[in-house]
Design a protein around this motif. Structure first.
Motif, PDB file in Angstrom:
ATOM      1  N   VAL A  99       0.949  -1.104   0.074  1.00 42.16           N
ATOM      2  CA  VAL A  99       0.157  -0.151  -0.055  1.00 42.16           C
ATOM      3  C   VAL A  99       0.854   1.297  -0.062  1.00 42.16           C
ATOM      4  O   VAL A  99       1.698   1.355   0.747  1.00 42.16           O
ATOM      5  N   LEU A 100       0.719   2.056  -0.857  1.00 39.73           N
ATOM      6  CA  LEU A 100       1.300   3.265  -1.006  1.00 39.73           C
ATOM      7  C   LEU A 100       0.205   4.424  -1.034  1.00 39.73           C
ATOM      8  O   LEU A 100      -0.913   4.347  -1.300  1.00 39.73           O
ATOM      9  N   PRO A 101       0.443   5.550  -0.602  1.00 37.45           N
ATOM     10  CA  PRO A 101      -0.117   6.619  -1.017  1.00 37.45           C
ATOM     11  C   PRO A 101      -0.270   6.763  -2.461  1.00 37.45           C
ATOM     12  O   PRO A 101       0.564   6.463  -3.328  1.00 37.45           O
ATOM     13  N   GLY A 102      -1.496   7.511  -2.857  1.00 37.39           N
ATOM     14  CA  GLY A 102      -1.880   7.502  -4.402  1.00 37.39           C
ATOM     15  C   GLY A 102      -0.784   8.209  -4.906  1.00 37.39           C
ATOM     16  O   GLY A 102      -0.264   9.269  -4.503  1.00 37.39           O
ATOM     17  N   PHE A 103      -0.523   7.779  -6.062  1.00 37.08           N
ATOM     18  CA  PHE A 103       0.559   8.559  -6.945  1.00 37.08           C
ATOM     19  C   PHE A 103       0.038   9.990  -7.204  1.00 37.08           C
ATOM     20  O   PHE A 103      -1.009  10.228  -7.738  1.00 37.08           O
ATOM     21  N   GLN A 104       0.935  10.947  -7.250  1.00 34.17           N
ATOM     22  CA  GLN A 104       0.708  12.082  -7.821  1.00 34.17           C
ATOM     23  C   GLN A 104       1.677  12.647  -9.148  1.00 34.17           C
ATOM     24  O   GLN A 104       2.677  12.593  -8.906  1.00 34.17           O
ATOM     25  N   ASP A 105       1.062  12.801 -10.195  1.00 35.34           N
ATOM     26  CA  ASP A 105       1.881  13.075 -11.371  1.00 35.34           C
ATOM     27  C   ASP A 105       1.879  14.661 -11.458  1.00 35.34           C
ATOM     28  O   ASP A 105       1.102  15.355 -11.559  1.00 35.34           O
ATOM     29  N   ASN A 106       3.152  15.154 -11.298  1.00 39.80           N
ATOM     30  CA  ASN A 106       3.375  16.627 -11.077  1.00 39.80           C
ATOM     31  C   ASN A 106       3.537  17.193 -12.417  1.00 39.80           C
ATOM     32  O   ASN A 106       4.059  18.462 -12.445  1.00 39.80           O
ATOM     33  N   HIS A 107       3.468  16.401 -13.578  1.00 38.72           N
ATOM     34  CA  HIS A 107       3.531  17.246 -14.993  1.00 38.72           C
ATOM     35  C   HIS A 107       2.864  16.468 -15.734  1.00 38.72           C
ATOM     36  O   HIS A 107       3.555  15.341 -16.402  1.00 38.72           O
ATOM     37  N   VAL A 108       1.604  16.547 -16.287  1.00 38.10           N
ATOM     38  CA  VAL A 108       0.961  15.810 -17.405  1.00 38.10           C
ATOM     39  C   VAL A 108      -0.060  16.490 -17.955  1.00 38.10           C
ATOM     40  O   VAL A 108      -0.233  17.564 -17.527  1.00 38.10           O
ATOM     41  N   HIS A 109      -0.320  15.961 -19.320  1.00 38.85           N
ATOM     42  CA  HIS A 109      -1.263  16.669 -20.189  1.00 38.85           C
ATOM     43  C   HIS A 109      -2.632  15.692 -20.351  1.00 38.85           C
ATOM     44  O   HIS A 109      -2.801  15.218 -21.509  1.00 38.85           O
ATOM     45  N   PRO A 110      -3.614  15.736 -19.380  1.00 39.52           N
ATOM     46  CA  PRO A 110      -4.462  14.716 -19.089  1.00 39.52           C
ATOM     47  C   PRO A 110      -5.372  14.758 -20.369  1.00 39.52           C
ATOM     48  O   PRO A 110      -5.764  13.968 -21.270  1.00 39.52           O
TER      49      PRO A 110
END
Ligand SMILES: [Zn+2]
Length: 576
Positions: A99-110
């Motif tokens: 179990v990890l903290p939810g991932f956070q993507d700090n530069h993306v173009h969804p």
């Protein structure tokens, strides 16, 4: 499953989904606020028997996590406090999963990348012939489209990263065609598109852009760089709201499947803000979005009041348009990055910054004063230095504040500037997947930089050692959205299919705890969410990912194979 208080509730924990692989689980919440003191009330959900890597300050481990009202109420061993498991608590035994903290993507173009997925998608083509086949068959399969649009061709597949209009004319003879390169800094167009945009041999290169030309005739040859792409964008039909919403839907399905619960949307103009906000209002936004609105080199600081209006108008519980994106240069492959010393193959040309120092300083001061977080694309060492200078100027003029301005991409940093991130409180956002020794580096970048400068490409370990906050981003669709691909590459510096190869620039590799921090607590810090997300601690929101394997117990080369089995996102607002 326990009863869930109704205030602020958008959904309940759908127990049936919990057992599906890679399912997104929406944990409801009771609105902001910590759970009350007093005797422990039963949790809504308990995960136990896990390898819980909390990413707290001590980087401690646990085996159990309990969640009530969308918040973590207990982190510890499987011997849970009395009363935490009630008759209606959902208890899931993880059987050793991580179990990890939810991932956070700090530069993306969804949104734009999600839209691309529905068009002519060239990201997986490994040869020029494969690119051609994909375009030809896409055009044949979509006879009703007035334009053939798509993206994802890799620059090294074509001589001088310069595909020709003649080739594209053969593939798409009947309609205009415009295909963005994988890095978004070049576009490939056919003759019909050039004619519609009025681009001829007499059209001058626009500021900060280049129209590639036949060296003999001066005719446009079919590839456009940087701002020259805007000449085509002007004649392209706008995306409809439905296309944007479909793009968002594709993007968040993929992101949630990789365990991503927060994204930093790196360029979100008004149509994108509208799309995110509408999704949040209808309860269909399944990641948190921190959005960077685009600055404009022509408008400069006159745009600040409008951006401040958007910041208020489009804010919703899970959309925070708090940042502004500035492009300060291009990319080294196309010789559009701004360097301190010339490209070795360009006769004294060191590339041009997009804003000169005066304009960049003024814009940074005004945005900082207006309380925006500034997110700057800087690839070349000159662009990096100018941006650090501009942030220093903003701090000096407006007074130091906890701004957490960010420089992103950071391909080439002069060693003298490495300590300045920590000193100025600037976040360094890298795309670790790019430190892979690919042809972009070995064929297109390094020959133009020479060995002494090449050593200082993607100096992640050096910046980490200074104590600066370093976060990670995918820049998807430029590269894979899966954080585990980047986490592995940051440690190995070689692609998973080339394990025999020596690691590229090995001195700048980092370890697994560092890479996990890049995609969790450090990214949360970068966009001011670290008090609410980014680690697994009592009181924080229960944004979590469950991975099928403990990353610390497998060979590093297998990290990219690990699947996310569950993603939890809490449907409640961040407490700012
Ligand atoms: Zn980007």
């Amino acid at each position: 499953m326990g009863t869930v208080p109704s205030a602020g509730v958008i959904g309940t924990l759908p127990t049936s989904l919990l057992r599906l692989p890679a399912a997104l689980v929406l944990a409801a919440c009771a609105g902001p606020g910590r759970s009350p003191d007093g005797p422990p009330a039963a949790a809504d959900l308990v995960l136990r028997g896990g390898a819980v890597y909390t990413v707290d300050a001590a980087r401690s481990w646990a085996t159990a996590v309990a969640i009530r009202n969308g918040r973590i109420v207990f982190v510890g061993t499987d011997s849970l406090p009395a009363g935490l498991v009630g008759p209606e608590t959902d208890v899931i035994d993880l059987g050793g999963q991580m179990v990890l903290p939810g991932f956070q993507d700090n530069h993306v173009h969804p949104i734009s990348s999600g839209v691309e997925l529905g068009e002519c998608n060239l990201n997986d083509a490994n040869t020029a012939a494969e690119v051609a086949d994909l375009i030809r068959s896409y055009a044949a399969a979509h006879p009703h489209l007035s334009w053939i649009r798509g993206a994802g061709w890799q620059l090294p597949l074509f001589p001088a990263a310069n595909p020709s209009k003649a080739l594209l004319d053969r593939l798409v003879p009947d309609r205009p065609a415009a295909l963005d390169a994988a890095d978004g800094h070049s576009a490939w167009v056919n003759s019909t598109a050039l004619a519609l945009a009025g681009i001829t041999r007499d059209t001058p290169d626009p500021p900060n852009g280049r129209i590639e030309r036949d060296p003999r005739t001066g005719e446009p040859s079919g590839t456009l760089r940087e701002s020259a792409i805007d000449l085509i964008v002007r004649v392209l039909p706008d995306r409809t709201d439905a296309e944007l919403a479909a793009g968002l839907e594709r993007a968040q399905r993929l992101a949630n499947g990789f365990g991503i619960t927060t994204v930093f949307a790196a360029v979100a103009g008004e149509p994108h803000l509208r799309t995110y906000a509408a999704a949040d209002r209808s309860g269909t936004l399944t990641f948190r979005v921190v959005a960077a609105m685009p600055a404009d080199a022509v408008e400069g600081d006159s745009l600040v009041p409008l951006l401040a209006q958007w910041r208020t108008r489009y804010a919703t519980p899970r959309l925070r348009p708090i940042a502004v994106k500035i492009f300060e240069d291009g990319v080294i492959e196309a010789r559009t990055a701004a360097l301190l010393a010339p490209y070795l193959d360009r006769h004294g040309d060191a590339g041009q910054p997009i804003y000169d120092a005066t304009a960049l300083d003024r814009l940074a001061v005004e945005l900082d004063r207006a309380g925006f977080q500034i997110h700057v694309h800087a690839i070349g060492d000159r662009a990096v230095r100018m941006t650090l200078d501009a942030f220093a100027r903003a701090g000096a003029q407006n007074g130091a504040k906890d701004a957490r301005h960010t420089i992103t991409h950071l391909q080439l940093i002069d060693p003298a500037d490495i300590p300045r991130f920590r000193a100025l409180g600037v976040v360094a956002n890298f795309e670790p997947l790019w430190a892979n020794g690919s042809e972009y580096l070995t064929t297109l970048a390094e020959p133009a930089l020479g060995p002494r400068r090449s050593r200082w490409q993607y100096p992640i370990a050096s910046v980490v050692r200074t104590g600066a906050v370093v976060s990670g981003g995918s820049d998807w669709s430029v590269s894979s959205l899966n954080p585990l691909d980047a986490i592995e590459m940051g440690i190995t510096h070689r692609p998973p299919d080339q394990l025999g190869r020596a690691p590229w620039n090995p001195a700048e590799r980092v370890d697994l705890p560092t890479m996990i921090a890049l995609y969790t607590i450090n990214a949360a810090y970068a966009h001011h969410q670290d008090r609410e997300t980014g680690s697994i601690e009592a009181g924080k929101l229960a944004d979590l990912v469950v991975l099928e394997r403990n990353l610390f117990e497998i060979p590093v080369e297998r990290i990219h194979e690990v699947r996310a089995t569950r993603t939890l996102l809490v449907l409640c607002p961040i407490n700012d």
